[in-house]
Design a protein around this motif. Structure first.
Motif, PDB file in Angstrom:
ATOM      1  N   ILE A 156       0.854  -1.190  -0.038  1.00 48.46           N
ATOM      2  CA  ILE A 156       0.057  -0.008  -0.130  1.00 48.46           C
ATOM      3  C   ILE A 156       0.833   1.156  -0.151  1.00 48.46           C
ATOM      4  N   VAL A 195      -5.582  -3.470   7.331  1.00 48.59           N
ATOM      5  CA  VAL A 195      -5.894  -2.053   6.198  1.00 48.59           C
ATOM      6  C   VAL A 195      -6.847  -1.252   7.201  1.00 48.59           C
ATOM      7  N   VAL A 201      -9.278  -1.761  -0.579  1.00 52.81           N
ATOM      8  CA  VAL A 201      -7.832  -1.688  -1.263  1.00 52.81           C
ATOM      9  C   VAL A 201      -7.818  -3.219  -1.514  1.00 52.81           C
TER      10      VAL A 201
END
Lengths: 251, 251, 251
Positions: A156, A195, A201
């Motif tokens: 990420i 997350v 995502v």
């Protein structure tokens, strides 16, 4: 729809990634007439795209683009390039052929965190959407929960567009899936805490109907799902919208 | 390719025989655009070809021939003809329709060794490639290892082009396959000793991915495999070439 | 045919109902070139038909009608309309789109016997062939044998064209099917006594080959079977005609 809230294309959540094992260009065009609104991403899986005649490959990519569908070659092709130290060649070739995305994975071989990060940068700078995949194809090499969590965070921060949770084509005995295809919900929760509120995502490979159903029940209609078979696209969409007994009942 | 040595068409080993359960002529043409280089033989399985309109059947055969693919009707049709004492009619009709090969089998009913041999001669003399099949469809009738070995030797000496080891469409509970689809490797070895260095004379029906994988690992990229589903042709070819995680890892 | 007595189209028994999960119009046309004589009814299953563009839906219906095939939307769509008290709208819309049949079911939600009967009348008066379905999709809601028997009798007396015995797409753990897909033959007998000599009024959803085989052996070549996958149409027809090892052996 009986189940409310399903978002339409173009969308940033509720993505459906379809696994293409080599349908012909005519069949692809035919499928999209019916299901074009319900596919966001098309993966030419394994190394299959390397086996097509170039013209057919470019035709298929063009057809997908007409329907605003992202297209990328299977992660195995990236890993072959990595193994041969030809990542740049791979990215340029993918660009040239018209692919709009790439998958950075290490399902079979290893890649250093540094090279993984650099490759994500490079692919982004070439204009690709970058999917990274977390999980090992072989059970003997399975990552620990901590390793998965670290890799998700790294990807990420390096700029990955979506993180794919490995499910293979079979959906059995790999990452979050037990041998019988049922889901290790504890592992799902471990991934989710990584997350935080940024759940969109993640993209979960979920080839089996019962997996799609469980993930929709747990994470909602607009969970990102992948490795959907070409003949299951509308079936999945009915699950998302409550137009099939299984989710209609709970709508 | 990561896995070296895969031979290309036209070839005498590494043959892929695809099981056609009745795809339309348009879909066949479409599949061959992508996968024509990876199919050597097309079997119109069971008695399906008897159910098509003649024109459609001839069209499909012609399409396959354009890609240098041998075509033959499923062994059941031969056995029906045998049962009705109409072998000659069967062979002439197959010739007339454009089939380039036939399968001589006794998966369901019995044929005397003498008639089997004579039929192989006759089919050869008519210009057909002759596939013979060894194995019984019903477990209760299973051949002993000695019976299989004798039949393989007889068929080779009578002039069979390839000997098919029965696997059915399911790949379960038949000849070399256990009920769970795993392979009886002892039986495979018993079959291999029968043919000595002439391994390419064997063609293994292997409908399941794990069977294809095991046979490729044991016998190499260029093992002859059959009963491949129409949507698994490229997937199999990636296994043969190391373009899928499973064989890439061992390349 | 080795197995005698198979009746041809148009026919009142031996019906084959095919489950369409969203094939494209081109593929449908292509399939029918080969298999048009072996399909009597096409079901656009679940709520899939709601997801197509109207033009594509009407095209597919027209193609089916050219081959004298009845077409109806999956029972889930009827149940959604029932749940929203919009049965009339549903019927008129189905008529407008060109569907020739409807399915009245309560696989997921409940309908009063009175409303069920009235809906059968209404659909009949609009010119639809009326299929009713007996059985609950969720095992926890399973009907008792007596409830099934009562519903079958009610539906027949209300004018249903055929009574469908629920099998789902999976054929597992629902109505007459055990979790492993094998048939509860006691329950089949209980259903058969309900209809006496009028067996052709029943249509059995039988997605798995072994189920098709068992029902053909028990009830003959001309048993009505449903939920047949699009790529299994000819395979089923070979079973009905003894052109496949499994039934050839017993012919």
């Amino acid at each position: 729809d009986p189940l409310k809230g399903r978002v339409n294309k173009p969308r940033n959540k509720g993505l459906t990634m379809v696994l293409d094992k080599g349908v012909g260009p005519g069949e692809l065009r035919d499928i999209l007439k019916i299901a074009g609104d319900y596919i966001d991403i098309l993966k030419f899986t394994f190394g299959t795209s390397l086996l097509y005649p170039d013209k057919v490959l470019c035709d298929k990519i063009k057809i997908a683009l007409e329907y605003n569908i992202d297209v990328y070659p299977g992660g195995t092709l990236f890993e072959v390039a990595l193994d041969q130290s030809k990542i740049n060649d791979f990215l340029f070739r993918a660009k040239q052929l018209g692919f709009t995305a790439v998958e950075i994975s290490n399902g079979t071989i290893d890649i250093s965190p540094k090279l993984r990060r650099e490759t994500i940068y490079k692919a982004n700078s070439l204009g690709f959407k970058v999917f990274t995949e977390v999980g090992k194809k072989d059970k003997a090499d399975a990552l620990t929960v901590e390793e998965m969590q670290d890799q998700i965070k790294d990807d990420i921060s390096a700029g990955a567009y979506r993180i794919i949770i490995e499910g293979r084509e079979s959906g059995r005995g790999v990452s979050i899936y037990h041998e019988d295809g049922s889901i290790d919900m504890g592992m799902v929760d471990d991934i989710l805490v990584t997350v935080g509120s940024n759940r969109d995502v993640l993209l979960w490979e979920a080839p089996l109907k019962k997996q799609q159903l469980s993930l929709i029940r747990k994470l909602g209609s607009n969970v990102n799902l992948g490795n959907i078979a070409v003949d299951e696209i509308l079936a999945l969409e009915t699950l998302r919208r409550g137009l099939r007994g299984d989710t209609f009942k709970f709508s």
